[in-house]
Design an enzyme around this catalytic site. Structure first.
Site, short mmCIF file in Angstrom:
data_model
loop_
_atom_site.label_atom_id
_atom_site.label_comp_id
_atom_site.label_asym_id
_atom_site.label_seq_id
_atom_site.Cartn_x
_atom_site.Cartn_y
_atom_site.Cartn_z
N HIS A 101 13.25 -11.69 -4.32
CA HIS A 101 12.27 -11.04 -5.20
C HIS A 101 13.01 -10.26 -6.28
CE1 HIS A 101 13.18 -8.08 -2.06
NE2 HIS A 101 12.84 -7.13 -2.91
N HIS A 103 12.68 -6.99 -8.96
CA HIS A 103 11.99 -5.77 -9.36
C HIS A 103 11.94 -5.68 -10.87
CE1 HIS A 103 12.33 -3.67 -5.37
NE2 HIS A 103 13.32 -4.55 -5.24
#
Length: 136
Positions: A101, A103
């Site tokens: 993932h 940010h």
């Protein structure tokens, strides 16, 4: 492929309710549940990849254009003064959820929490050795 034991697979695929701000066939972008700032979001692939080393090239090639689109939207809508785009790989690098993932963190003038790290020094000889070892 998704994994039944992965919370980010469940978040990205709508199995657990979350604050989705963007979605397409490959990714869900959600507000971080423990944000560093107003608007802190996560770009999460719907397919499971443990980290940068496991993500396929096709999915990886779509992350930065999506981050750019999201960052521009954040600047326009939230009026932030800067953006951090951060992606951690491995526990020592700060990865706590082992599903790739990215940010996207809006930053605001005068707010606390700017990313900082200690700087280290190397001799010219050490820098040359590092350079030679890293040449591809």
């Amino acid at each position: 492929m998704t994994r039944d034991d992965c919370i980010f697979c469940k978040l990205a695929n709508g199995q657990i309710p979350t604050n989705v701000i963007y979605e397409d066939d490959d990714f869900a972008v959600i507000l971080d549940a423990s944000p560093a700032s107003k608007g802190h979001s996560l770009i999460i692939p719907k397919q499971h990849y443990d980290d940068l080393f496991g993500i396929d090239e096709s999915a990886a090639s779509k992350v930065m254009p999506l981050a750019k689109k999201l960052a521009a939207h954040m600047k326009e809508v939230l009026g932030c003064d800067g953006i951090n785009v951060l992606q951690n790989n491995g526990e020592e690098a700060g990865q706590t959820v082992f599903h790739f993932h990215t940010h996207v963190i809006p930053r605001y003038k005068g707010a606390a929490g700017i990313l900082n790290w200690s700087h280290v020094s190397f001799t010219d000889e050490e820098m040359q050795d590092i350079k030679e070892s890293l040449k591809m």
